[in-house]
Design a protein around this motif. Structure first.
Motif, PDB file in Angstrom:
ATOM      1  N   ASN A  72       0.856  -1.186   0.000  1.00  0.00           N
ATOM      2  CA  ASN A  72       0.000   0.000   0.000  1.00  0.00           C
ATOM      3  C   ASN A  72       0.889   1.231   0.000  1.00  0.00           C
ATOM      4  O   ASN A  72       1.964   1.223   0.597  1.00  0.00           O
ATOM      5  N   ASP A  73       0.454   2.317  -0.661  1.00  0.00           N
ATOM      6  CA  ASP A  73       1.198   3.574  -0.581  1.00  0.00           C
ATOM      7  C   ASP A  73       1.242   4.023   0.876  1.00  0.00           C
ATOM      8  O   ASP A  73       0.279   3.846   1.627  1.00  0.00           O
ATOM      9  N   PHE A  74       2.355   4.646   1.267  1.00  0.00           N
ATOM     10  CA  PHE A  74       2.568   4.971   2.674  1.00  0.00           C
ATOM     11  C   PHE A  74       1.470   5.870   3.241  1.00  0.00           C
ATOM     12  O   PHE A  74       0.974   5.635   4.350  1.00  0.00           O
ATOM     13  N   ASP A  75       1.088   6.905   2.493  1.00  0.00           N
ATOM     14  CA  ASP A  75       0.114   7.852   3.045  1.00  0.00           C
ATOM     15  C   ASP A  75      -1.279   7.259   3.187  1.00  0.00           C
ATOM     16  O   ASP A  75      -2.147   7.844   3.835  1.00  0.00           O
ATOM     17  N   GLY A  76      -1.496   6.081   2.589  1.00  0.00           N
ATOM     18  CA  GLY A  76      -2.797   5.426   2.705  1.00  0.00           C
ATOM     19  C   GLY A  76      -2.798   4.255   3.667  1.00  0.00           C
ATOM     20  O   GLY A  76      -3.820   3.578   3.827  1.00  0.00           O
ATOM     21  N   LEU A  77      -1.676   4.010   4.347  1.00  0.00           N
ATOM     22  CA  LEU A  77      -1.579   2.847   5.233  1.00  0.00           C
ATOM     23  C   LEU A  77      -2.553   2.918   6.409  1.00  0.00           C
ATOM     24  O   LEU A  77      -3.244   1.940   6.716  1.00  0.00           O
ATOM     25  N   ILE A  78      -2.621   4.060   7.072  1.00  0.00           N
ATOM     26  CA  ILE A  78      -3.510   4.171   8.237  1.00  0.00           C
ATOM     27  C   ILE A  78      -4.982   4.059   7.835  1.00  0.00           C
ATOM     28  O   ILE A  78      -5.733   3.295   8.456  1.00  0.00           O
ATOM     29  N   PRO A  79      -5.443   4.774   6.787  1.00  0.00           N
ATOM     30  CA  PRO A  79      -6.832   4.585   6.358  1.00  0.00           C
ATOM     31  C   PRO A  79      -7.136   3.152   5.924  1.00  0.00           C
ATOM     32  O   PRO A  79      -8.220   2.623   6.210  1.00  0.00           O
ATOM     33  N   ALA A  80      -6.174   2.512   5.244  1.00  0.00           N
ATOM     34  CA  ALA A  80      -6.394   1.136   4.776  1.00  0.00           C
ATOM     35  C   ALA A  80      -6.509   0.176   5.954  1.00  0.00           C
ATOM     36  O   ALA A  80      -7.326  -0.753   5.930  1.00  0.00           O
ATOM     37  N   MET A  81      -5.704   0.388   6.985  1.00  0.00           N
ATOM     38  CA  MET A  81      -5.821  -0.455   8.177  1.00  0.00           C
ATOM     39  C   MET A  81      -7.175  -0.236   8.847  1.00  0.00           C
ATOM     40  O   MET A  81      -7.822  -1.191   9.294  1.00  0.00           O
ATOM     41  N   GLY A  82      -7.610   1.010   8.892  1.00  0.00           N
ATOM     42  CA  GLY A  82      -8.914   1.316   9.469  1.00  0.00           C
ATOM     43  C   GLY A  82     -10.042   0.653   8.711  1.00  0.00           C
ATOM     44  O   GLY A  82     -11.081   0.313   9.288  1.00  0.00           O
TER      45      GLY A  82
END
Length: 260
Positions: A72-82
């Protein structure tokens, strides 16, 4: 007696429900942005390699669970985990106060300072921001380096430019579209600067700023105490049996990344 029995039954049901809520992990899915060698990158055959990758695989081995990596792109890691795409983030993620408002963290994995990379002989200095005025500095979006650049560099007249991944930062640095880049110092010195493309570049001294903490950990969904406890157990087991030191030595020789 009936009232007492009902009370005990209710308590038993409550404890049973609490136990059922605890997740028994047989697989741990880690989100990763594989553009940050030597911590996480892709080998020629497409397999994921790097310090974080081997640490994650070892944690799973210690815990006797299977390990799955989700790119996953780094800036989308937290939203993707959520959104439930993976269980944890193991991708050189710095444990910051701001991130701590939306996610939880495991115990510390390693520590790494930030530095600026410039062309040799450029005379650009991160300790004298006047030398960077009107210059363009790039960084990976979603990182602590982006937070620092927006807060400290932009007000000083530095042109700042975010990129979707670290590969894009270095590509534009080499092409002359950037004057400098911000990133983890170890990543720069042991990744880019050791490559043929990085031969004409140099890393600055450590950048000391409250916006650039060094502690790196595994990101966990807020409130997921089961996974947090499990991962902390795996991290401790690596240190106890010496496997952490073995992996560290493989990538960094005698460098100690764990001691702050």
């Amino acid at each position: 007696m009936k009232k007492a029995w009902l009370t005990l039954s209710a308590l038993a049901l409550s404890l049973s429900a609490a136990g059922a809520m605890a997740k028994d992990y047989t697989e741990i899915r880690f989100g990763v942005d594989p553009t940050y060698a030597p911590f996480e990158s892709k080998a020629a055959d497409g397999t994921l390699v790097g310090f974080d990758i081997e640490l994650g695989n070892q944690i799973c081995k210690e815990l006797k669970v299977s390990c799955k990596w989700v790119e996953n792109d780094f800036d989308g890691l937290i939203p993707a985990m959520g959104a439930g795409k993976f269980d944890g983030i193991l991708s050189s993620l710095t444990a910051t106060e701001a991130r701590g408002k939306t996610i939880d963290f495991s115990d510390r994995i390693f520590s790494g300072p930030t530095s600026m990379v410039t062309k040799k002989g450029s005379k650009l200095s991160i300790t004298d921001l006047s030398t960077l005025k009107g210059k363009t500095v790039g960084f990976e979006q979603g990182t602590i380096q982006e937070t620092y650049a927006k807060a400290k560099l932009a007000p000083a007249g530095v042109i700042i430019k975010p990129y979707q991944n670290q590969d894009g930062v270095y590509a534009d640095l080499k092409a002359g579209r950037l004057d400098a880049s911000l990133q983890d110092k170890l990543q720069a010195e042991l990744g880019f600067l050791k490559s043929p493309e990085g031969a004409d570049y140099v890393s600055s001294e450590n950048i000391h700023d409250p916006l650039l903490p060094a502690a790196t950990a595994i990101g966990i969904k807020k409130g997921n105490k089961d996974l947090q406890t499990l991962l902390n157990k795996g991290i401790k087991m690596m240190h106890d049996d010496g496997s952490y030191l073995t992996i560290q030595k493989k990538f960094f020789g005698d460098l100690d990344l764990y001691t702050e």
